[in-house]
Design a protein around this motif. Structure first.
Motif, mmCIF file in Angstrom:
data_model
loop_
_atom_site.group_PDB
_atom_site.id
_atom_site.type_symbol
_atom_site.label_atom_id
_atom_site.label_comp_id
_atom_site.label_asym_id
_atom_site.label_seq_id
_atom_site.Cartn_x
_atom_site.Cartn_y
_atom_site.Cartn_z
ATOM 1 N N GLN A 330 0.819 -1.211 0.000
ATOM 2 C CA GLN A 330 0.000 0.000 0.000
ATOM 3 C C GLN A 330 0.851 1.260 0.000
ATOM 4 O O GLN A 330 0.403 2.325 -0.428
ATOM 5 N N GLY A 331 2.087 1.161 0.482
ATOM 6 C CA GLY A 331 2.962 2.320 0.434
ATOM 7 C C GLY A 331 3.349 2.691 -0.988
ATOM 8 O O GLY A 331 3.765 3.825 -1.246
ATOM 9 N N TYR A 332 3.198 1.743 -1.913
ATOM 10 C CA TYR A 332 3.549 2.017 -3.317
ATOM 11 C C TYR A 332 2.310 2.196 -4.195
ATOM 12 O O TYR A 332 2.179 3.192 -4.910
ATOM 13 N N ALA A 333 1.385 1.260 -4.164
ATOM 14 C CA ALA A 333 0.222 1.300 -5.065
ATOM 15 C C ALA A 333 -1.035 1.062 -4.256
ATOM 16 O O ALA A 333 -1.196 0.007 -3.646
ATOM 17 N N ARG A 334 -1.940 2.052 -4.259
ATOM 18 C CA ARG A 334 -3.214 1.902 -3.575
ATOM 19 C C ARG A 334 -4.225 1.250 -4.511
ATOM 20 O O ARG A 334 -3.972 1.057 -5.697
ATOM 21 N N GLU A 335 -5.388 0.896 -3.957
ATOM 22 C CA GLU A 335 -6.394 0.197 -4.743
ATOM 23 C C GLU A 335 -6.865 1.024 -5.935
ATOM 24 O O GLU A 335 -7.273 0.481 -6.954
ATOM 25 N N ARG A 644 -6.086 -8.343 -14.649
ATOM 26 C CA ARG A 644 -7.414 -7.879 -14.260
ATOM 27 C C ARG A 644 -7.821 -8.383 -12.881
ATOM 28 O O ARG A 644 -8.415 -7.655 -12.079
ATOM 29 N N LEU A 645 -7.516 -9.651 -12.609
ATOM 30 C CA LEU A 645 -8.006 -10.269 -11.389
ATOM 31 C C LEU A 645 -7.116 -10.008 -10.177
ATOM 32 O O LEU A 645 -7.590 -10.069 -9.037
ATOM 33 N N LEU A 646 -5.837 -9.715 -10.396
ATOM 34 C CA LEU A 646 -4.894 -9.649 -9.286
ATOM 35 C C LEU A 646 -4.263 -8.274 -9.083
ATOM 36 O O LEU A 646 -3.566 -8.076 -8.080
ATOM 37 N N SER A 647 -4.462 -7.344 -9.999
ATOM 38 C CA SER A 647 -3.724 -6.078 -9.927
ATOM 39 C C SER A 647 -4.365 -5.045 -9.017
ATOM 40 O O SER A 647 -3.836 -3.943 -8.868
ATOM 41 N N GLY A 648 -5.508 -5.381 -8.418
ATOM 42 C CA GLY A 648 -6.178 -4.403 -7.563
ATOM 43 C C GLY A 648 -7.263 -3.629 -8.266
ATOM 44 O O GLY A 648 -7.862 -2.729 -7.664
ATOM 45 N N GLN A 649 -7.524 -3.943 -9.524
ATOM 46 C CA GLN A 649 -8.612 -3.285 -10.234
ATOM 47 C C GLN A 649 -9.948 -3.645 -9.589
ATOM 48 O O GLN A 649 -10.249 -4.825 -9.402
ATOM 49 N N ARG A 650 -10.759 -2.663 -9.276
ATOM 50 C CA ARG A 650 -12.099 -2.891 -8.749
ATOM 51 C C ARG A 650 -13.086 -2.463 -9.827
ATOM 52 O O ARG A 650 -13.603 -1.339 -9.843
ATOM 53 N N LEU A 715 3.584 5.555 -11.019
ATOM 54 C CA LEU A 715 2.204 5.115 -11.170
ATOM 55 C C LEU A 715 1.722 5.309 -12.610
ATOM 56 O O LEU A 715 0.957 4.488 -13.135
ATOM 57 N N ALA A 716 2.169 6.376 -13.242
ATOM 58 C CA ALA A 716 1.812 6.582 -14.652
ATOM 59 C C ALA A 716 2.422 5.474 -15.513
ATOM 60 O O ALA A 716 1.807 5.004 -16.482
ATOM 61 N N MET A 717 3.640 5.052 -15.165
ATOM 62 C CA MET A 717 4.278 3.972 -15.914
ATOM 63 C C MET A 717 3.505 2.673 -15.758
ATOM 64 O O MET A 717 3.405 1.876 -16.700
#
Length: 757
Positions: A330-335, A644-650, A715-717
């Motif tokens: 979570q310190g790097y990529a939030r949901e 799609r299933l594991l990257s945190g996409q809701r 995050l843009a990358m």
């Protein structure tokens, strides 16, 4: 290895290069006779088996069946592990019992009535060949039945006696010796092999993480070499699991857990491989932010712990769970900002959970979700599927296969009997042995069969002229024949491109030196054997070419079409990650099987009669490109599904417009793959899908909704990688469609030219 066509004939490349997979004969033999440690073990096994059978045959006075036993043992996989050897021996012994029963009943009921013997034998041979083709298994039942019933149809009483000897001689001497030798000489535990393969997969992923850290200057001890696991390795791993369950019955209770674990590790490797391929060099050299550095180090350490734990058979799930702390991620990529690193993170967490389940007590009451989903299958009717018309219609090719080659065996038997020349009865099994997947495969096997028989005959003459007169004991016989058994074993231990030559060499030599007791005086035997083989090849070649010819390129096209239609199902969006196992695994295995079959068929297509016509060369080149691109597309679609299933996409939290655009792109992608399949099938396709436009609209919608332009560079990358994945799929589909058009344009143009003339 080179599977392509030979180039135009020149002084630098021999005309016959198409016979040797695009190389000269010297290059082919150099590659196929190369010495390796694994080959030495395989050749040693075959040598011990053949020498043992030869000595037992001479000692117990069973020479005719001894030669057949040697052929059978040389036909089996010399590299088989312990589980594979045991499974093969048990299965073949069962088939041998079935063959003996069918042979004895046939001879008892119809041995004295040729009008009944021929049609009954035809039906039994056709059904056995159909069954062998259906399950992709050697044609043992048909071959053994033909030897027992058709070799000497005028002496049914003696044939019954010989048929009854099949089980103790072929079953015990051949199958028993082969199995015992493989379980004695450096036996390989399939469970250990499976763990080694899993460790190699995880080591490849660990190397990618370590190299990424080293490129960014954040991790100094970079590995010296990469440990790459071959793509498309899942089928091999599942095969090792099945073999391990035979040696270690306790694994049956964890069957589905192991299958899910193998699929997850394979998916992790695909994600890591794709990330490693798409990152540009200038991006790799940029320093990592502290948050991203922590994520990479946690991934690398977790992968290393899992690899060591699986290799040492200990539960490290607690350590891995501690390393994969949610605070670090979570310190790097939030949901709200899904990323590929999140997908890798979740994949390792799932692998850790599955490894933990492997070391937990098996509780029947606590059946896992995977087991429940795997058992959730539609109910079938009370009638067996093979009683319905749909079953036979869907396997029409296998039915034609059985009819053609059984007809060839019956015709050869009639020719041998009408000529009164029993020593050329090798024509009968030749028709059954030559039963391959396509015309090109038939021709290649026929070439190896004739060559092997001729070389074996030469070796037999050499033995008679040089050694036989000086021998008077079994020990002398063993020493004199050992070099010839060793030669046959070494060639047979090669790849399938040359192994059959070694089998025929060993069989021809055995048939000659084991033909009778004492010294061999029937010098006509090798000649008659080769004549019989040539007769069988001629008869089968005429029937195979005239009756339902199975062109390699046509069959490769059908397999490619089937693979594309399977890949179209990969585009469906799954509701949650729990369905990943049950939905993905069957599609993955089916696509790999179809593409592998197409690739093998194209390797044999160069031997067919019209293979050098310009339009055929063009068609094969296009089909090879489609097979290659379809395999690449399969990998990209699996990466996309896991992302799609594991990257945190809701997805359910996205705006309705974005969800509609995403579903529209999925539908367009499936339609585009189906459109390519219809093009390849030469059907009138529907309207071409503008896949690139759908992808552009979806891309812009993501940018607008997530405010990607205002995100930090890292995050843009992550979003750029996501868009790059879709872009690669779109470009690959455009290339597949273009190649499919090229594959059908030349044949259609040629057909129009013929019509005009």
């Amino acid at each position: 290895m080179t599977r392509g066509d030979s180039q135009p004939v020149s002084s630098a490349q021999p005309k016959s290069s198409r016979l040797w997979f695009g190389t000269s004969l010297g290059q082919f033999l150099t590659a196929e006779l190369k010495d390796t440690p694994a080959r030495r073990v395989a050749a040693l096994r075959l040598f011990v088996v053949t020498l043992t059978i030869a000595l037992v045959s001479q000692t117990l006075h069973i020479p005719p069946l001894g030669a057949i036993s040697i052929l059978i043992c040389l036909s089996y996989d010399a590299y088989a592990n312990a589980g594979q050897s045991l499974a093969f021996g048990i299965r073949q012994l069962g088939y041998l019992m079935v063959t003996t029963l069918a042979s004895v009943l046939t001879l008892m009921l119809a041995g004295n009535d040729p009008w009944l013997l021929l049609p009954l034998s035809f039906v039994i041979l056709a059904l056995s060949l159909f069954h062998a083709r259906l399950i992709a298994w050697p044609t043992g039942i048909a071959l053994w039945f033909s030897v027992a019933v058709l070799y000497s149809p005028s002496t049914p009483d003696e044939n019954i006696y010989h048929a009854l000897w099949n089980i103790p001689i072929i079953g015990v001497l051949a199958l028993g010796t082969w199995t015992v030798v493989h379980l004695t000489i450096k036996p390989q535990d399939p469970l250990k092999l499976l763990k080694a393969e899993i460790a190699t997969q995880l080591a490849a992923v660990e190397y990618i993480f370590s190299a990424r850290l080293a490129d960014a200057g954040a991790y100094s001890p970079r590995p010296d070499t990469a440990m790459h696991a071959a793509a498309g390795n899942l089928g091999k791993l599942l095969g090792l699991l099945a073999n391990a369950e035979l040696i270690h019955p306790g694994l049956h209770q964890r069957h589905q857990t192991y299958r899910a674990l193998l699929l997850e590790i394979d998916g992790l490797r695909q994600l890591a491989d794709w990330l490693n391929q798409v990152l540009a060099a200038e991006y790799r050299a940029q320093p990592l932010t502290p948050e991203k550095l922590n994520v990479y180090q946690a991934l690398q350490s977790a992968c290393d712990n899992l690899r060591q734990g699986l290799a040492e058979s200990r539960d490290v799930s607690a350590d891995v769970t501690g390393l994969l702390s949610e605070e670090v991620l979570q310190g790097y990529a939030r949901e709200s900002n899904p990323s590929l690193l999140t997908a890798l993170w979740r994949a390792l967490q799932r692998i850790a959970g599955l490894t933990q389940a492997l070391y937990q007590p098996v509780d029947a009451a606590g059946t896992s979700d995977i087991d429940q989903q795997s058992d959730d299958k539609p109910e079938h009717g009370w009638l067996p599927a093979w009683l319905g018309y749909a079953f036979w219609a869907s396997h029409a090719d296998s039915v034609q296969f059985g009819i053609k080659f059984s007809l060839g065996a019956i015709l050869c038997m009639l020719i041998v009997e009408s000529l009164g020349w029993p020593d050329i009865n090798t024509a009968i099994p030749t028709c059954l042995v030559a039963a391959q997947t396509s015309l090109g495969a038939d021709y290649r096997l026929s070439l190896l069969r004739v060559t092997g028989a001729a070389v074996g005959g030469i070796c037999a003459y050499f033995y008679v002229l040089i050694f036989q007169s000086q021998l008077d004991t079994v020990v002398g016989f063993a020493f004199a024949t050992a070099p010839f058994w060793a030669l046959a074993a070494w060639i047979t231990a090669g790849s399938e491109r040359i192994a059959y030559l070694g089998r025929q060499l060993g069989f021809s030599f055995a048939l000659f030196v084991l033909h009778d007791f004492g010294q061999v005086t029937d010098l006509y035997l090798p000649r008659d054997r080769v004549i019989g083989i040539l007769l069988g090849l001629i008869v089968m070649g005429v029937i195979d070419y005239a009756l339902w010819p199975r062109r390699s390129t046509v069959l490769a096209r059908h397999h490619s079409i089937a693979a594309l239609r399977t890949l179209a199902n990969f585009t469906s969006r799954l509701p949650d990650v729990s369905q990943l196992f049950t939905y993905t695994l069957p599609l993955r295995l089916s696509a790999e099987k179809q593409l592998a079959a197409a690739q093998d068929l194209l390797a044999h297509a160069v031997l067919e009669p019209d293979a050098r016509l310009a339009e055929k060369v063009h068609e094969r080149a296009a089909l090879r490109a489609i097979v290659r691109d379809a395999g690449h597309l399969s990998g990209l679609l699996q990466v996309r599904k896991r992302y799609r299933l594991l990257s945190g996409q809701r997805f359910s939290h996205f705006p309705d417009e974005l969800q509609q655009l995403s579903r529209a792109f999925d539908t367009a992608l499936a339609d585009a793959i189906e459109h390519a399949a219809e093009l390849l099938q030469s059907k009138q396709p529907g309207k071409r899908v503008e896949l690139a436009k759908h992808q552009t609209r979806l891309h812009q919608s993501y940018i607008d909704h997530h405010g990607i332009d205002s995100l930090a560079d890292d995050l843009a990358m992550e979003w750029e990688l996501r868009f790059m994945l879709d872009q690669q799929i779109v470009e690959l589909m455009a290339h597949i469609e273009t190649t499919a058009l090229a594959a059908i344009s030349t044949p259609q143009k040629s057909a129009r030219d013929i019509d005009l003339h």
